[in-house]
Design a protein around this motif. Structure first.
Motif, PDB file in Angstrom:
ATOM      1  N   ILE A 236       0.864  -1.189   0.000  1.00  0.00           N
ATOM      2  CA  ILE A 236       0.000   0.000   0.000  1.00  0.00           C
ATOM      3  C   ILE A 236       0.896   1.233   0.000  1.00  0.00           C
ATOM      4  O   ILE A 236       1.751   1.391   0.875  1.00  0.00           O
ATOM      5  CB  ILE A 236      -0.933   0.004   1.229  1.00  0.00           C
ATOM      6  CG1 ILE A 236      -1.757  -1.300   1.244  1.00  0.00           C
ATOM      7  CG2 ILE A 236      -1.851   1.218   1.213  1.00  0.00           C
ATOM      8  CD1 ILE A 236      -2.557  -1.487   2.502  1.00  0.00           C
ATOM      9  N   SER A 240      -6.116   5.567   1.525  1.00  0.00           N
ATOM     10  CA  SER A 240      -7.373   5.367   0.799  1.00  0.00           C
ATOM     11  C   SER A 240      -8.427   6.400   1.160  1.00  0.00           C
ATOM     12  O   SER A 240      -9.475   6.458   0.510  1.00  0.00           O
ATOM     13  CB  SER A 240      -7.932   3.970   1.098  1.00  0.00           C
ATOM     14  OG  SER A 240      -7.017   2.976   0.711  1.00  0.00           O
ATOM     15  N   LEU A 243      -6.281   9.919  -0.424  1.00  0.00           N
ATOM     16  CA  LEU A 243      -5.676   9.589  -1.720  1.00  0.00           C
ATOM     17  C   LEU A 243      -4.355  10.315  -1.959  1.00  0.00           C
ATOM     18  O   LEU A 243      -4.018  10.652  -3.090  1.00  0.00           O
ATOM     19  CB  LEU A 243      -6.655   9.883  -2.869  1.00  0.00           C
ATOM     20  CG  LEU A 243      -7.989   9.134  -2.818  1.00  0.00           C
ATOM     21  CD1 LEU A 243      -8.863   9.542  -3.997  1.00  0.00           C
ATOM     22  CD2 LEU A 243      -7.766   7.639  -2.810  1.00  0.00           C
ATOM     23  N   HIS A 274      -4.621  -2.863   6.690  1.00  0.00           N
ATOM     24  CA  HIS A 274      -4.756  -1.687   5.835  1.00  0.00           C
ATOM     25  C   HIS A 274      -4.055  -0.507   6.486  1.00  0.00           C
ATOM     26  O   HIS A 274      -4.021  -0.384   7.720  1.00  0.00           O
ATOM     27  CB  HIS A 274      -6.229  -1.363   5.584  1.00  0.00           C
ATOM     28  CG  HIS A 274      -6.919  -2.384   4.727  1.00  0.00           C
ATOM     29  ND1 HIS A 274      -8.117  -2.982   5.090  1.00  0.00           N
ATOM     30  CD2 HIS A 274      -6.569  -2.939   3.547  1.00  0.00           C
ATOM     31  CE1 HIS A 274      -8.476  -3.831   4.157  1.00  0.00           C
ATOM     32  NE2 HIS A 274      -7.555  -3.829   3.214  1.00  0.00           N
ATOM     33  N   LEU A 300     -12.350   0.201   4.239  1.00  0.00           N
ATOM     34  CA  LEU A 300     -12.202  -0.630   3.044  1.00  0.00           C
ATOM     35  C   LEU A 300     -12.891  -1.985   3.182  1.00  0.00           C
ATOM     36  O   LEU A 300     -13.706  -2.366   2.340  1.00  0.00           O
ATOM     37  CB  LEU A 300     -10.715  -0.835   2.722  1.00  0.00           C
ATOM     38  CG  LEU A 300      -9.937   0.411   2.278  1.00  0.00           C
ATOM     39  CD1 LEU A 300      -8.499   0.057   2.008  1.00  0.00           C
ATOM     40  CD2 LEU A 300     -10.569   1.018   1.034  1.00  0.00           C
TER      41      LEU A 300
END
Length: 312
Positions: A236, A240, A243, A274, A300
């Motif tokens: 990653i 998220s 961004l 995550h 997510l």
């Protein structure tokens, strides 16, 4: 006169008995190839007999150019057991005169079965060969009438070396031999069991590695390491929520992708593997405080999480 006749008859009987015993001893020791005659003459006679037999068997052959197809061996069962010496040896003169006991008769199939059962109870086929001290594996194997088991080649070498037919273990004379395949059968079972054990071990180890990758451990340190490795495998590189690039790569180095590295933003790792910016996640938690209080879910995967600040 009568006394002289009696003495001469006794002497002749003694001579016949001595010759009979001598003949029996020679045959018992398998020395029948020895001859009183001159060995050179016997060799010459043997060569002449061989040449005469070849001359008689020779015949005119006409080559027609057509080759006969060689007949292949008949399909026989490789596991078939058979007796090597089914017919008893011929009686010697001493045995015919009653000076010595007659040789034992050939064993019947039921008697051979009893001998084999006795050998199986003793576990002879599971043990190494008593002569060479090696496993039987797939080599030819023989069972004696005294229920002892040997390699066929080892027993032949022992008979040739000792020049007599006695069991190497119990010293039984004039035994009978039977070809068996118990050692080969046990060796095949052992090999199959070993192959199955290796394959099952490989499958179980593979399943256990996959299980360790999926289920987190209970220990706190191992659990933390598990989620860090899981996040590193995900690769990653950006948050998220906002961004924007994360300042923490999977190898632990800071990234300089578009922003200054003098004021790095805190990155948080969730238990679901995550990664987010800590400020972005706090803002999301405050925004959704009334929905799932006191628990929060990952934006997510929608699973309840625990979080940890990633240090760089």
């Amino acid at each position: 006169m009568l006394k002289n006749k009696d003495r001469s008859s006794k002497k002749s009987n003694l001579a016949v008995s001595a010759v009979a015993l001598q003949d029996h001893i020679l045959r018992d020791l398998q020395l029948g190839h020895l001859s009183v005659a001159d060995p050179c003459k016997t060799k010459v006679q043997k060569k002449e007999n061989k040449s005469k037999s070849l001359r008689r068997d020779s015949a005119a052959m006409v080559d027609t150019g057509l080759r006969k197809t060689a007949e292949g061996p008949k399909g026989e069962d490789p596991e078939k057991e058979y007796v090597l010496d089914p017919t008893p040896p011929p009686l010697t003169l001493a045995q015919k005169l009653g000076l010595l006991a007659l040789p034992p008769l050939p064993l019947s199939s039921d008697e051979w079965e009893k001998v084999k059962q006795r050998s199986l109870l003793q576990g002879d086929s599971m043990q190494p060969c008593p002569i060479c001290k090696e496993e039987f594996e797939l080599q030819p194997q023989v069972l004696l009438s005294c229920s002892h088991v040997f390699h066929r080649a080892c027993l032949q070498a022992f008979e040739k070396f000792t020049n007599r037919k006695t069991c190497p273990l119990c010293r039984k004379n004039q035994y009978q031999t039977r070809v068996i395949h118990d050692g080969a059968r046990l060796f095949r079972v052992k090999c199959a069991t070993r192959i199955q054990a290796y394959w099952r071990g490989y499958i179980v180890r593979k399943w256990y590695r996959n299980l360790r990758k999926m289920i987190p451990p209970t220990d706190a340190k191992l659990r933390r390491k598990f989620f860090e490795e899981k996040a590193a495998h995900h690769e990653i590189y950006e948050c998220s929520i906002c961004l924007t690039p994360l300042f923490f790569h999977c190898d632990g180095r800071q990234a300089a992708a578009g922003t200054s590295s003098q004021h790095p933003r805190e990155t948080v790792l969730l238990s679901c593997a995550h990664l987010f910016h800590n400020a972005c996640l706090l803002a999301l938690e405050e925004f959704s405080l009334g929905d799932n209080a006191p628990f929060h879910v990952c934006p997510l995967c929608r699973s309840c999480y625990q979080k940890k600040i990633v240090e760089y």
